[in-house]
Design a protein around this motif. Structure first.
Motif, PDB file in Angstrom:
ATOM      1  N   ALA A 146       0.836  -1.202   0.000  1.00  0.00           N
ATOM      2  CA  ALA A 146       0.000   0.000   0.000  1.00  0.00           C
ATOM      3  C   ALA A 146       0.873   1.255   0.000  1.00  0.00           C
ATOM      4  CB  ALA A 146      -0.945  -0.001   1.193  1.00  0.00           C
ATOM      5  N   PHE A 147       1.959   1.228   0.771  1.00  0.00           N
ATOM      6  CA  PHE A 147       2.870   2.374   0.778  1.00  0.00           C
ATOM      7  C   PHE A 147       3.618   2.466  -0.545  1.00  0.00           C
ATOM      8  CE2 PHE A 147       6.931   4.486   1.981  1.00  0.00           C
ATOM      9  CZ  PHE A 147       6.379   5.732   2.264  1.00  0.00           C
ATOM     10  N   SER A 169      -4.680   5.661  -4.911  1.00  0.00           N
ATOM     11  CA  SER A 169      -3.771   4.644  -5.436  1.00  0.00           C
ATOM     12  C   SER A 169      -4.259   3.333  -4.840  1.00  0.00           C
ATOM     13  CB  SER A 169      -2.313   4.929  -5.043  1.00  0.00           C
ATOM     14  OG  SER A 169      -2.134   4.918  -3.644  1.00  0.00           O
ATOM     15  N   LYS A 170      -3.872   2.229  -5.443  1.00  0.00           N
ATOM     16  CA  LYS A 170      -4.331   0.944  -4.906  1.00  0.00           C
ATOM     17  C   LYS A 170      -3.222  -0.078  -4.985  1.00  0.00           C
ATOM     18  CE  LYS A 170      -6.435  -0.566  -9.213  1.00  0.00           C
ATOM     19  NZ  LYS A 170      -7.651  -0.938  -9.905  1.00  0.00           N
ATOM     20  N   ALA A 171      -3.302  -1.014  -4.055  1.00  0.00           N
ATOM     21  CA  ALA A 171      -2.319  -2.084  -3.976  1.00  0.00           C
ATOM     22  C   ALA A 171      -3.048  -3.412  -4.010  1.00  0.00           C
ATOM     23  CB  ALA A 171      -1.513  -1.960  -2.689  1.00  0.00           C
ATOM     24  N   GLU A 172      -2.454  -4.358  -4.711  1.00  0.00           N
ATOM     25  CA  GLU A 172      -2.968  -5.727  -4.736  1.00  0.00           C
ATOM     26  C   GLU A 172      -2.320  -6.484  -3.589  1.00  0.00           C
ATOM     27  OE1 GLU A 172      -5.188  -6.845  -7.104  1.00  0.00           O
ATOM     28  OE2 GLU A 172      -5.232  -4.858  -8.037  1.00  0.00           O
ATOM     29  N   TYR A 216      -7.091   0.545  -1.023  1.00  0.00           N
ATOM     30  CA  TYR A 216      -7.147   1.852  -1.680  1.00  0.00           C
ATOM     31  C   TYR A 216      -6.666   2.919  -0.710  1.00  0.00           C
ATOM     32  CZ  TYR A 216      -9.814   0.101  -5.661  1.00  0.00           C
ATOM     33  OH  TYR A 216     -10.209  -0.560  -6.801  1.00  0.00           O
ATOM     34  N   ASN A 217      -5.689   3.702  -1.155  1.00  0.00           N
ATOM     35  CA  ASN A 217      -5.233   4.891  -0.442  1.00  0.00           C
ATOM     36  C   ASN A 217      -6.017   6.059  -1.033  1.00  0.00           C
ATOM     37  OD1 ASN A 217      -3.033   3.410   0.828  1.00  0.00           O
ATOM     38  ND2 ASN A 217      -1.952   3.574  -1.113  1.00  0.00           N
ATOM     39  N   LEU A 218      -6.974   6.593  -0.297  1.00  0.00           N
ATOM     40  CA  LEU A 218      -7.813   7.687  -0.788  1.00  0.00           C
ATOM     41  C   LEU A 218      -7.163   9.019  -0.424  1.00  0.00           C
ATOM     42  CD1 LEU A 218     -11.285   6.332   0.379  1.00  0.00           C
ATOM     43  CD2 LEU A 218     -10.166   5.995  -1.847  1.00  0.00           C
ATOM     44  N   TYR A 219      -6.845   9.833  -1.426  1.00  0.00           N
ATOM     45  CA  TYR A 219      -6.183  11.113  -1.188  1.00  0.00           C
ATOM     46  C   TYR A 219      -7.227  12.177  -0.896  1.00  0.00           C
ATOM     47  CZ  TYR A 219      -2.280   8.490  -2.903  1.00  0.00           C
ATOM     48  OH  TYR A 219      -1.326   7.518  -3.058  1.00  0.00           O
TER      49      TYR A 219
END
Length: 186
Positions: free
Chosen positions: A58-59, A84-87, A101-104
């Motif tokens: 995620a980072f 941005s998103k991470a699997e 999901y990292n919501l800005y």
């Protein structure tokens, strides 16, 4: 009409079950979690830090979206209102995979004033919802979203009544099943 359920658990565990009123367990299969973060590429406090420590992917996704240009406020500009998103892969997740999901939703960070921008919070949620609907359509796999109780209300200083209303505006009638997960200390 789809409702948004409040459940107890640890969001970072992608809760597969929730307790029913009778005390039994009900399968829910959360395979997506989301959280608010700033545009500073820090993830240094609150649930963002916990996610960064437990799911470094995620980072890494946050770092990839980060930009070295400044906005008018003198803060880093990183697609505020986007995500941005991470699997994530885990044998404990449905189909062994999930997403974060990292919501800005805020440009900077401070505990002295409200940092979450409500307009960008709504926009980030809406952008994520559209992405989840696309994934669900393309893969045929139900996307089940978990959001932290009080998202953007801790360090970001938001008002839960306003934030909850925005979540309901986007996800109440959505094809994306949504849960708000309140941390359970037990």
């Amino acid at each position: 009409m789809s409702k948004i359920d409040l459940i107890e658990g640890n969001l970072l565990d992608f809760p597969p079950y929730c307790k029913t009123e009778r005390g039994s367990k009900n399968y829910i299969g959360i395979n997506v979690i989301a959280h608010s973060c700033n545009c500073q590429n820090v993830m240094g406090g609150g649930i963002a830090k916990q996610i960064k420590d437990r799911y470094p992917q995620a980072f890494e996704a946050d770092t990839e979206r980060w930009s070295n240009e400044y906005n008018d406020g003198g803060n880093w500009r990183c697609q505020i209102g986007d995500y941005s998103k991470a699997e994530i892969e885990s044998k404990f997740l449905p189909n062994n995979k999930g997403r974060i999901y990292n919501l800005y939703t805020q440009s900077g960070y401070s505990t002295k004033s409200r940092q979450v921008n409500y307009e960008y919070f709504w926009q980030a949620l809406k952008n994520m919802q559209e992405d989840l609907l696309f994934i669900q359509h393309e893969t045929g796999e139900q996307q089940v979203l978990g959001l932290p109780y009080g998202i953007s209300c801790g360090l970001a200083g938001g008002n839960w009544g306003i934030i909850k209303a925005m979540i309901e505006d986007i996800f109440l009638d959505s094809l994306i099943k949504t849960y708000i997960v309140k941390f359970d200390l037990a």
